[in-house]
Design a protein around this motif. Sequence first.
Motif, PDB file in Angstrom:
ATOM      1  N   TYR A  15      23.661  21.058  22.309  1.00  0.00           N
ATOM      2  CA  TYR A  15      22.881  19.854  21.985  1.00  0.00           C
ATOM      3  C   TYR A  15      23.805  18.655  21.807  1.00  0.00           C
ATOM      4  O   TYR A  15      23.550  17.566  22.346  1.00  0.00           O
ATOM      5  CB  TYR A  15      22.071  20.110  20.710  1.00  0.00           C
ATOM      6  CG  TYR A  15      21.445  18.865  20.100  1.00  0.00           C
ATOM      7  CD1 TYR A  15      20.186  18.429  20.499  1.00  0.00           C
ATOM      8  CD2 TYR A  15      22.118  18.135  19.110  1.00  0.00           C
ATOM      9  CE1 TYR A  15      19.610  17.294  19.934  1.00  0.00           C
ATOM     10  CE2 TYR A  15      21.547  17.003  18.551  1.00  0.00           C
ATOM     11  CZ  TYR A  15      20.302  16.587  18.961  1.00  0.00           C
ATOM     12  OH  TYR A  15      19.746  15.457  18.408  1.00  0.00           O
TER      13      TYR A  15
ATOM     14  N   GLU B  53      25.476  17.425  25.089  1.00  0.00           N
ATOM     15  CA  GLU B  53      24.536  16.642  25.896  1.00  0.00           C
ATOM     16  C   GLU B  53      24.268  15.281  25.268  1.00  0.00           C
ATOM     17  O   GLU B  53      24.260  14.256  25.949  1.00  0.00           O
ATOM     18  CB  GLU B  53      23.224  17.420  26.057  1.00  0.00           C
ATOM     19  CG  GLU B  53      22.202  16.708  26.926  1.00  0.00           C
ATOM     20  CD  GLU B  53      20.939  17.529  27.144  1.00  0.00           C
ATOM     21  OE1 GLU B  53      19.962  16.967  27.677  1.00  0.00           O
ATOM     22  OE2 GLU B  53      20.931  18.723  26.776  1.00  0.00           O
ATOM     23  N   ARG B  54      24.089  15.261  23.953  1.00  0.00           N
ATOM     24  CA  ARG B  54      23.757  14.007  23.283  1.00  0.00           C
ATOM     25  C   ARG B  54      24.875  12.979  23.422  1.00  0.00           C
ATOM     26  O   ARG B  54      24.625  11.786  23.603  1.00  0.00           O
ATOM     27  CB  ARG B  54      23.480  14.270  21.798  1.00  0.00           C
ATOM     28  CG  ARG B  54      23.068  12.995  21.076  1.00  0.00           C
ATOM     29  CD  ARG B  54      22.783  13.207  19.611  1.00  0.00           C
ATOM     30  NE  ARG B  54      22.282  11.964  19.032  1.00  0.00           N
ATOM     31  CZ  ARG B  54      22.401  11.625  17.772  1.00  0.00           C
ATOM     32  NH1 ARG B  54      23.005  12.442  16.940  1.00  0.00           N
ATOM     33  NH2 ARG B  54      21.914  10.485  17.318  1.00  0.00           N
TER      34      ARG B  54
ATOM     35  N   ARG C  47      27.199  13.059  25.732  1.00  0.00           N
ATOM     36  CA  ARG C  47      27.599  12.994  27.142  1.00  0.00           C
ATOM     37  C   ARG C  47      29.073  13.369  27.330  1.00  0.00           C
ATOM     38  O   ARG C  47      29.845  12.656  27.975  1.00  0.00           O
ATOM     39  CB  ARG C  47      27.314  11.598  27.707  1.00  0.00           C
ATOM     40  CG  ARG C  47      25.843  11.218  27.651  1.00  0.00           C
ATOM     41  CD  ARG C  47      25.583   9.845  28.220  1.00  0.00           C
ATOM     42  NE  ARG C  47      24.156   9.523  28.137  1.00  0.00           N
ATOM     43  CZ  ARG C  47      23.631   8.361  28.545  1.00  0.00           C
ATOM     44  NH1 ARG C  47      24.416   7.425  29.066  1.00  0.00           N
ATOM     45  NH2 ARG C  47      22.331   8.138  28.440  1.00  0.00           N
TER      46      ARG C  47
END
Length: 280
Positions: free
Chosen positions: A24, A27-28, A30
């Motif tokens: 998570y 992805e958050r 990047r």
Amino acid sequence: MTAGRAFVMGHPIAHSRSPMLHGYWLERYRIAGSYQPIDVAPEDLAGFFANFREAGWVGGNVTVPHKLAVIEYLDRIDEAAAALGAVNTIWWQDGALVGGNTDCTGFLGNLDELAPGWDRAGGRAVILGAGGAARAAAYGLRQRGLSVALCNRTAERAEDIARHFGGMSGHGMDALPGLLAEADLLVNTTSLGMLGKPPLEIDLAPLKPGAVVHDVVYVPLETGLLKAARARGHRTVDGLGMLLHQAVDGFRHWFGTTPEVTAELRALLIDDIRAKTPGA
């Protein structure tokens, strides 16, 4: 961001929610990195570390049964790992492979988030249990200046922790009613109340009004202890946040970003827990 490869290793490891958590954050923010579970049997531990640098690992998390065994393969360990006798996070620092223990910061961060002001000056805490989580809680509470009493079915184990850290006391469960009357914080570190385990059967009637009640168990999210405490008007803190907050320092070491524990992240893990554990 610089790409990096991190891991969580244990035996077994399929149950770990750490990949979901760190995935998570990757992805958050990047970040072009990865975080993967690796099943390492005890007899394969030496081989894993023999190829550690060549494999390109930036570090990782360590879970059972390796938290003590990994120490001999590290260049040094931090103060928390030394005090607790266990490593749960590994990272590179100035060319050295370092081991740390973030259970304490996870424990404190969870309380800070969900029960702000819990650590008022002169506070008294009661810890139920005498395992690894009890040690982390005791170590953290001592750092915050609270008076700590440990209660365990086998009094000697609680007394051993109290002697190890100093400045706290260990007791059998017969002392609990009197300790609760003075407690500003009650912490359950036992597995009692966890899904599939017997309930934690204690009488909260003597508990000091205004005390915070924290259960490190997070399956179910609201244990019988927390439900009973909430019914009495106490502020309650579940155990999921400890898992979330203990992961922050590792991610920062590996990927150079200090991640935030968000409501969205908490909801993601709660949904996963409920989907995989009926009755939780």
